[in-house]
Design a protein around this motif. Structure first.
Motif, PDB file in Angstrom:
ATOM      1  N   VAL A   1      19.850 -14.157   1.094  1.00  0.00           N
ATOM      2  CA  VAL A   1      19.996 -13.854   0.055  1.00  0.00           C
ATOM      3  C   VAL A   1      18.664 -14.314  -0.819  1.00  0.00           C
ATOM      4  O   VAL A   1      18.611 -13.522  -1.917  1.00  0.00           O
ATOM      5  N   ILE A   2      18.660 -16.100  -0.737  1.00  0.00           N
ATOM      6  CA  ILE A   2      17.818 -15.711  -1.413  1.00  0.00           C
ATOM      7  C   ILE A   2      15.718 -15.284  -0.731  1.00  0.00           C
ATOM      8  O   ILE A   2      14.972 -14.615  -1.071  1.00  0.00           O
ATOM      9  N   ARG A   3      16.277 -15.542   0.503  1.00  0.00           N
ATOM     10  CA  ARG A   3      14.556 -14.393   0.784  1.00  0.00           C
ATOM     11  C   ARG A   3      14.452 -13.953   1.200  1.00  0.00           C
ATOM     12  O   ARG A   3      13.410 -12.911   0.828  1.00  0.00           O
ATOM     13  N   GLN A   4      15.678 -12.744   1.148  1.00  0.00           N
ATOM     14  CA  GLN A   4      15.441 -11.228   0.161  1.00  0.00           C
ATOM     15  C   GLN A   4      14.973 -11.339  -0.898  1.00  0.00           C
ATOM     16  O   GLN A   4      13.956  -9.622  -1.676  1.00  0.00           O
ATOM     17  N   GLY A   5      15.501 -12.235  -2.136  1.00  0.00           N
ATOM     18  CA  GLY A   5      15.255 -11.746  -3.334  1.00  0.00           C
ATOM     19  C   GLY A   5      13.691 -12.144  -3.075  1.00  0.00           C
ATOM     20  O   GLY A   5      12.987 -11.546  -4.778  1.00  0.00           O
ATOM     21  N   MET A   6      12.920 -13.286  -2.585  1.00  0.00           N
ATOM     22  CA  MET A   6      11.407 -13.391  -2.767  1.00  0.00           C
ATOM     23  C   MET A   6      10.421 -11.316  -2.048  1.00  0.00           C
ATOM     24  O   MET A   6      10.137 -11.932  -2.912  1.00  0.00           O
ATOM     25  N   LEU A   7      11.695 -11.744  -0.840  1.00  0.00           N
ATOM     26  CA  LEU A   7      10.622 -10.153   0.016  1.00  0.00           C
ATOM     27  C   LEU A   7      11.070  -9.339  -1.411  1.00  0.00           C
ATOM     28  O   LEU A   7      10.190  -8.212  -1.211  1.00  0.00           O
ATOM     29  N   ASP A   8      11.673  -9.087  -1.887  1.00  0.00           N
ATOM     30  CA  ASP A   8      12.176  -7.527  -3.232  1.00  0.00           C
ATOM     31  C   ASP A   8      10.682  -8.096  -4.033  1.00  0.00           C
ATOM     32  O   ASP A   8      10.042  -6.919  -4.477  1.00  0.00           O
ATOM     33  N   PHE A   9      10.715  -8.972  -4.286  1.00  0.00           N
ATOM     34  CA  PHE A   9       9.432  -9.379  -5.562  1.00  0.00           C
ATOM     35  C   PHE A   9       8.531  -9.010  -5.169  1.00  0.00           C
ATOM     36  O   PHE A   9       7.207  -8.569  -5.753  1.00  0.00           O
ATOM     37  N   LEU A  10       7.891  -9.351  -3.939  1.00  0.00           N
ATOM     38  CA  LEU A  10       6.892  -9.519  -3.575  1.00  0.00           C
ATOM     39  C   LEU A  10       6.563  -7.948  -3.040  1.00  0.00           C
ATOM     40  O   LEU A  10       5.183  -7.351  -3.076  1.00  0.00           O
ATOM     41  N   ARG A  11       7.570  -6.901  -3.175  1.00  0.00           N
ATOM     42  CA  ARG A  11       7.533  -5.939  -2.379  1.00  0.00           C
ATOM     43  C   ARG A  11       7.105  -5.115  -3.905  1.00  0.00           C
ATOM     44  O   ARG A  11       6.235  -4.050  -4.611  1.00  0.00           O
ATOM     45  N   PHE A  12       8.027  -5.412  -5.291  1.00  0.00           N
ATOM     46  CA  PHE A  12       8.234  -4.435  -6.207  1.00  0.00           C
ATOM     47  C   PHE A  12       6.346  -5.407  -6.246  1.00  0.00           C
ATOM     48  O   PHE A  12       5.558  -4.544  -7.072  1.00  0.00           O
ATOM     49  N   MET A  13       6.349  -6.606  -6.929  1.00  0.00           N
ATOM     50  CA  MET A  13       4.130  -6.509  -7.310  1.00  0.00           C
ATOM     51  C   MET A  13       3.462  -5.624  -6.437  1.00  0.00           C
ATOM     52  O   MET A  13       2.544  -4.891  -7.394  1.00  0.00           O
ATOM     53  N   ILE A  14       3.619  -6.409  -5.204  1.00  0.00           N
ATOM     54  CA  ILE A  14       2.618  -4.730  -4.432  1.00  0.00           C
ATOM     55  C   ILE A  14       2.454  -3.346  -5.209  1.00  0.00           C
ATOM     56  O   ILE A  14       1.359  -3.310  -4.824  1.00  0.00           O
ATOM     57  N   SER A  15       4.090  -3.114  -4.525  1.00  0.00           N
ATOM     58  CA  SER A  15       3.657  -1.534  -5.134  1.00  0.00           C
ATOM     59  C   SER A  15       3.180  -1.576  -6.607  1.00  0.00           C
ATOM     60  O   SER A  15       2.225  -0.448  -6.963  1.00  0.00           O
ATOM     61  N   LYS A  16       3.366  -2.227  -7.367  1.00  0.00           N
ATOM     62  CA  LYS A  16       3.204  -2.036  -9.561  1.00  0.00           C
ATOM     63  C   LYS A  16       1.344  -2.042  -9.644  1.00  0.00           C
ATOM     64  O   LYS A  16       1.268  -1.793  -9.743  1.00  0.00           O
ATOM     65  N   LEU A  17       1.214  -3.134  -8.681  1.00  0.00           N
ATOM     66  CA  LEU A  17      -0.481  -3.476  -8.343  1.00  0.00           C
ATOM     67  C   LEU A  17      -1.351  -2.763  -8.268  1.00  0.00           C
ATOM     68  O   LEU A  17      -2.776  -3.054  -7.922  1.00  0.00           O
ATOM     69  N   GLY A  18      -0.949  -2.040  -6.730  1.00  0.00           N
ATOM     70  CA  GLY A  18      -1.175  -1.326  -6.099  1.00  0.00           C
ATOM     71  C   GLY A  18      -2.671  -2.183  -4.827  1.00  0.00           C
ATOM     72  O   GLY A  18      -3.669  -2.253  -5.018  1.00  0.00           O
ATOM     73  N   ALA A  19      -1.477  -3.636  -4.768  1.00  0.00           N
ATOM     74  CA  ALA A  19      -2.576  -4.509  -4.450  1.00  0.00           C
ATOM     75  C   ALA A  19      -3.408  -3.950  -2.982  1.00  0.00           C
ATOM     76  O   ALA A  19      -4.267  -4.479  -2.627  1.00  0.00           O
ATOM     77  N   TYR A  20      -2.734  -2.908  -1.929  1.00  0.00           N
ATOM     78  CA  TYR A  20      -4.438  -2.681  -1.111  1.00  0.00           C
ATOM     79  C   TYR A  20      -4.274  -1.458  -1.471  1.00  0.00           C
ATOM     80  O   TYR A  20      -5.162  -0.941  -0.375  1.00  0.00           O
ATOM     81  N   GLU A  21      -4.808  -1.155  -2.712  1.00  0.00           N
ATOM     82  CA  GLU A  21      -5.594   0.055  -2.448  1.00  0.00           C
ATOM     83  C   GLU A  21      -7.028   0.258  -2.354  1.00  0.00           C
ATOM     84  O   GLU A  21      -7.507   1.212  -1.456  1.00  0.00           O
ATOM     85  N   GLU A  22      -7.475  -1.217  -2.117  1.00  0.00           N
ATOM     86  CA  GLU A  22      -9.066  -1.128  -1.433  1.00  0.00           C
ATOM     87  C   GLU A  22      -8.729  -1.145   0.277  1.00  0.00           C
ATOM     88  O   GLU A  22     -10.820  -0.697   0.362  1.00  0.00           O
ATOM     89  N   GLY A  23      -7.610  -1.278   0.521  1.00  0.00           N
ATOM     90  CA  GLY A  23      -7.603  -1.515   1.848  1.00  0.00           C
ATOM     91  C   GLY A  23      -7.791  -0.313   2.757  1.00  0.00           C
ATOM     92  O   GLY A  23      -7.594   0.311   3.933  1.00  0.00           O
ATOM     93  N   LEU A  24      -7.171   1.041   1.491  1.00  0.00           N
ATOM     94  CA  LEU A  24      -6.669   2.272   2.241  1.00  0.00           C
ATOM     95  C   LEU A  24      -8.138   2.958   2.958  1.00  0.00           C
ATOM     96  O   LEU A  24      -7.946   4.011   3.939  1.00  0.00           O
ATOM     97  N   PRO A  25      -9.622   3.275   2.394  1.00  0.00           N
ATOM     98  CA  PRO A  25     -11.168   4.242   3.314  1.00  0.00           C
ATOM     99  C   PRO A  25     -11.029   3.081   4.604  1.00  0.00           C
ATOM    100  O   PRO A  25     -10.555   3.718   5.034  1.00  0.00           O
ATOM    101  N   LEU A  26     -10.899   1.785   5.293  1.00  0.00           N
ATOM    102  CA  LEU A  26     -10.228   1.408   6.422  1.00  0.00           C
ATOM    103  C   LEU A  26      -8.917   2.098   6.572  1.00  0.00           C
ATOM    104  O   LEU A  26      -9.948   2.285   8.138  1.00  0.00           O
ATOM    105  N   LEU A  27      -7.550   1.853   6.309  1.00  0.00           N
ATOM    106  CA  LEU A  27      -6.716   2.366   7.687  1.00  0.00           C
ATOM    107  C   LEU A  27      -7.079   3.924   7.513  1.00  0.00           C
ATOM    108  O   LEU A  27      -6.932   4.912   8.594  1.00  0.00           O
ATOM    109  N   GLN A  28      -7.985   4.330   6.592  1.00  0.00           N
ATOM    110  CA  GLN A  28      -8.349   6.200   6.969  1.00  0.00           C
ATOM    111  C   GLN A  28      -9.211   5.665   8.218  1.00  0.00           C
ATOM    112  O   GLN A  28      -8.943   7.199   8.784  1.00  0.00           O
TER     113      GLN A  28
END
Length: 262
Positions: free
Chosen positions: A19-46
């Motif tokens: 339950v603690i691990r899941q709460g930590m991962l949920d926060f990480l998922r939320f922050m990555i999504s809201k910040l668009g943390a991997y936006e600069e990696g999209l051209p490389l993935l493309q």
């Protein structure tokens, strides 16, 4: 920060409460999504998708699949057609994956069986990605992940949402505790357990700060990634590593590899 320490993260420990691990991962998922943390990696993935003429990404070590929904949408927009994403993990987070499958209308799906990133089954196709997880692996296992991709002539993109600097560490210690308290009520799907272990018994914030600190110390620098890739035995396979991004919260350390002629 040109050091790497193989310390332990709480979420990696089998005894750590789910339950603690899941709460930590949920926060990480939320922050990555809201910040668009991997936006600069999209051209490389493309680039990887275009070089291999594919429309399918298989994400390894997906965890709680932080930010993958935003990545799938943004990548599809860049490519001009829907990109399909398959999530996988050695310990699949089925509930999170089912939620994302429903949210994406099936454009994100998952493999329910365990998938070992160091020995991906030949039946698993698509450009391979690892977001925010490569640092979990010690050098020998990390090298095995790259070797497996090269052996199977699969393109792979490794992305870490950080620049690995001391200011990032200070930001984590001084600012993130307040960010966690502020955003937790807005994380979905809503869970009472998340509120309890954030505000009444703050094990989730403590876990996030500890694991965040360890993660920064464990991340491989671009030079480390280049040296690791240079030791991969595979003919006609190209590797490229570096840093992308110029704004806080948008930095990405990456390593991409692809078979030549693809």
């Amino acid at each position: 920060m040109n050091i790497r320490l193989q310390l332990f993260e709480l979420e990696d420990q089998p005894w750590f409460p789910h339950v603690i691990r899941q709460g930590m991962l949920d926060f990480l998922r939320f922050m990555i999504s809201k910040l668009g943390a991997y936006e600069e990696g999209l051209p490389l993935l493309q680039e990887l998708l275009e070089r291999t003429q594919q429309r399918h990404v298989t994400d390894l070590c997906s965890g709680a699949s932080g930010g993958i929904e935003g990545i799938q949408k943004a990548l599809s927009k860049r490519m001009g057609f829907p990109v399909h994403v398959t999530l996988s993990d050695l310990y699949p987070n089925i509930k999170s994956y089912e939620y994302l499958r429903a949210q994406s209308g099936g454009r994100i799906d998952f493999i329910p069986e365990p998938v070992d990133a160091t020995a991906v089954p030949a039946t698993v196709k698509g450009v391979r990605t690892i977001f925010s997880s490569f640092h979990h692996f010690p050098p020998k296992a990390a090298q095995a992940i790259l070797q497996d991709a090269a052996d199977k002539r699969a393109a792979i993109g490794i992305f870490e949402g950080a620049s690995k600097t001391w200011p990032e560490l200070l930001l984590l210690w001084l600012v993130f505790p307040f960010v966690i308290l502020l955003v937790t009520p807005f994380i979905r799907p809503f869970k009472l357990s998340r509120l309890f272990f954030t505000y009444l018994v703050p094990l989730i914030p403590l876990g996030i700060i500890w694991d965040g600190t360890v993660s920064l110390l464990r991340i491989y620098t671009p030079d480390m990634l280049r040296k690791m890739a240079a030791n991969v035995h595979a003919p006609n396979y190209t590797w490229r590593a570096g840093k992308a991004g110029t704004k806080p919260g948008k930095y990405v350390i990456y390593l991409i590899g692809y078979p030549e002629g693809s």
